[in-house]
Motif scaffolding. Structure first.
Motif: not given
Length: 217
Positions: A45-46, A48-50, A53-54
């Protein structure tokens, strides 16, 4: 009219990582995922990632039948249940309100998720306005979302104020561009390649409250 202070939500007023850890544990249990799933979800998990997409990665890795959109919707629904507002953050906001400050939250994200967090933590009762990008169709650092948050708090950007946040571009550069002084909450060293030219830098939003109380606009 009191002085204006606008605050980012995620990783400023509330901490996302511990909340996501709790979500990951619940998600792994709900879908009967392997023992390693909670740790994998947390590492993958990030913030700032969409999110689509995760969850596409999650769906592929664990062969889930639900669509990416269904998993993303589940996250938005459940994540607010796992966020917490620390007592010292609540106390800081209360102290500012008592001192006559006008407070607002300006946050990027989907409306259901972000408003759910605000309501779940009681932040809606501690601030004068909440501006959420998903509800408005504009995102920080767009000047318009800062204007909406300020006016919702009964203030005008032209009168000055403060923007407090952890995102160097959206919060600090965005706030400075509309004439606000800025507090950069740099809780994770090395996150940004170039440090923004913030008025003040702190490690935790709690450190910002006494600074603001002595430096009204």
């Amino acid at each position: 009219m009191g002085s204006l202070a606008l605050f980012d939500l995620d990783d400023t007023l509330i901490a996302l990582s511990p909340a996501f850890r709790r979500f990951a544990r619940d998600f792994a249990r709900q879908y009967a995922l392997p023992a390693e799933a909670e740790d994998w979800l947390f590492r993958a998990w990030d913030p700032y990632q969409r999110r689509d997409e995760f969850f596409a990665r999650v769906r592929e890795r664990y062969g889930l039948a639900e669509s990416v959109e269904d998993l993303w919707r589940l996250y938005r629904t459940r994540m607010p249940e796992f966020v917490e507002l620390r007592d010292e953050v609540r106390d800081g906001l209360v102290a500012m309100r008592r001192a006559g400050w006008r407070l607002g939250i300006v946050t990027n994200g989907e409306a259901d998720n972000q408003l759910g967090k605000v309501e779940r933590t009681g932040l809606d009762r501690l601030v004068d306005s909440v501006a959420v990008s998903g509800a408005l169709g504009i995102r920080k650092p767009d000047a318009e979302i800062f204007r909406i948050a300020a006016e919702g708090a009964g203030c005008a950007l032209a009168d000055g104020g403060w923007m407090v946040g952890d995102n160097a571009h959206a919060d600090i550069e965005g706030g400075a561009a509309v004439g606000l002084r800025t507090v950069w909450v740099d809780g994770i060293e090395g996150r940004w390649d170039v440090a923004p030219a913030a008025t003040v830098v702190v490690k935790d939003v709690v450190e910002a409250f006494p600074i603001l109380l002595t430096r009204p606009c």
